[in-house]
Design a protein around this motif. Structure first.
Motif, mmCIF file in Angstrom:
data_model
loop_
_atom_site.group_PDB
_atom_site.id
_atom_site.type_symbol
_atom_site.label_atom_id
_atom_site.label_comp_id
_atom_site.label_asym_id
_atom_site.label_seq_id
_atom_site.Cartn_x
_atom_site.Cartn_y
_atom_site.Cartn_z
ATOM 1 N N PRO A 35 0.833 -1.208 0.000
ATOM 2 C CA PRO A 35 0.000 0.000 0.000
ATOM 3 C C PRO A 35 0.865 1.254 0.000
ATOM 4 N N VAL A 36 0.359 2.307 -0.603
ATOM 5 C CA VAL A 36 1.052 3.596 -0.608
ATOM 6 C C VAL A 36 0.277 4.524 0.333
ATOM 7 N N PRO A 37 0.831 4.812 1.517
ATOM 8 C CA PRO A 37 0.080 5.609 2.496
ATOM 9 C C PRO A 37 0.097 7.098 2.148
ATOM 10 N N LEU A 38 -1.082 7.630 1.839
ATOM 11 C CA LEU A 38 -1.221 9.055 1.531
ATOM 12 C C LEU A 38 -2.149 9.748 2.524
ATOM 13 N N ASP A 39 -2.491 9.064 3.633
ATOM 14 C CA ASP A 39 -3.425 9.634 4.611
ATOM 15 C C ASP A 39 -2.876 10.903 5.250
ATOM 16 N N GLY A 40 -1.600 10.928 5.572
ATOM 17 C CA GLY A 40 -1.007 12.098 6.205
ATOM 18 C C GLY A 40 -1.051 13.326 5.310
ATOM 19 N N VAL A 41 -0.829 13.121 4.019
ATOM 20 C CA VAL A 41 -0.862 14.236 3.072
ATOM 21 C C VAL A 41 -2.292 14.754 2.923
ATOM 22 N N GLU A 42 -3.275 13.817 2.889
ATOM 23 C CA GLU A 42 -4.676 14.232 2.783
ATOM 24 C C GLU A 42 -5.088 15.091 3.967
ATOM 25 N N LYS A 43 -4.695 14.674 5.169
ATOM 26 C CA LYS A 43 -5.090 15.408 6.371
ATOM 27 C C LYS A 43 -4.359 16.751 6.482
ATOM 28 N N SER A 44 -3.093 16.778 6.090
ATOM 29 C CA SER A 44 -2.348 18.037 6.224
ATOM 30 C C SER A 44 -2.768 19.070 5.182
ATOM 31 N N LEU A 45 -3.093 18.637 3.966
ATOM 32 C CA LEU A 45 -3.501 19.573 2.913
ATOM 33 C C LEU A 45 -5.019 19.746 2.829
#
Length: 170
Positions: A35-45
């Protein structure tokens, strides 16, 4: 049997059973999900990003087909056997939000390319000696002949596929 010997034997058997039980599921897995974790980027932006994932195949070597003895040859056929390896092509999954460009019913676009089976065989070689088998007409002596050498071609078989989808929801 002493209690220390029984305890040692029980520990060895339990360890062996645990090792066999843990190795069986690992050998049964054909692909490993990445998996490619993009949750942190979604929450920060504070934006909705695509969902990305991949599958990597686990190569499994097979047993080579041994040499075959053929009548009329001194050396067996397939002197250097072909090694089969089965694995797969990597898979990928991508699901991205789509801002109602095609109407109200289309909210996402997705691409699903599952891992597909791949069967390969390494190249091999076949050789024959420059002598014939013993000839009874010449008192059991072999006769000279031209040497033979050949290369067994490698094999590659697969059937990849992919699906492009668009629909409501992410």
């Amino acid at each position: 049997m002493k209690s220390t010997t029984r305890g040692t034997l029980a520990a060895v058997v339990a360890g062996f059973a645990a090792a066999v039980a843990s190795a069986a599921p690992a050998a049964a897995v054909g692909t490993v999900p990445v998996p490619v974790p993009l949750d942190g980027v979604e929450k920060s932006l504070n934006i909705e990003l695509p969902t990305v994932g991949a599958e990597l195949p686990v190569p499994v070597p097979g047993s080579p087909e041994g040499p075959r003895y053929v009548e009329g040859r001194l050396l067996p056929e397939r002197a250097v056997p072909q090694l089969p390896v089965s694995a797969g092509l990597p898979g990928a999954g991508l699901r991205a939000p789509l801002p109602h460009l095609l109407g109200d019913d289309f909210d996402h676009v997705g691409l699903d390319a599952p891992a597909s089976d791949l069967r390969t065989q390494a190249p091999g070689a076949t050789l024959d000696a420059p002598l014939t088998p013993p000839n009874p007409d010449h008192f059991g002596l072999p006769e000279p002949k031209l040497p033979e050498a050949g290369v067994l071609t490698p094999l590659l078989q697969t059937a990849p596929g992919a699906a492009l989808t668009m629909g409501p929801g992410l």
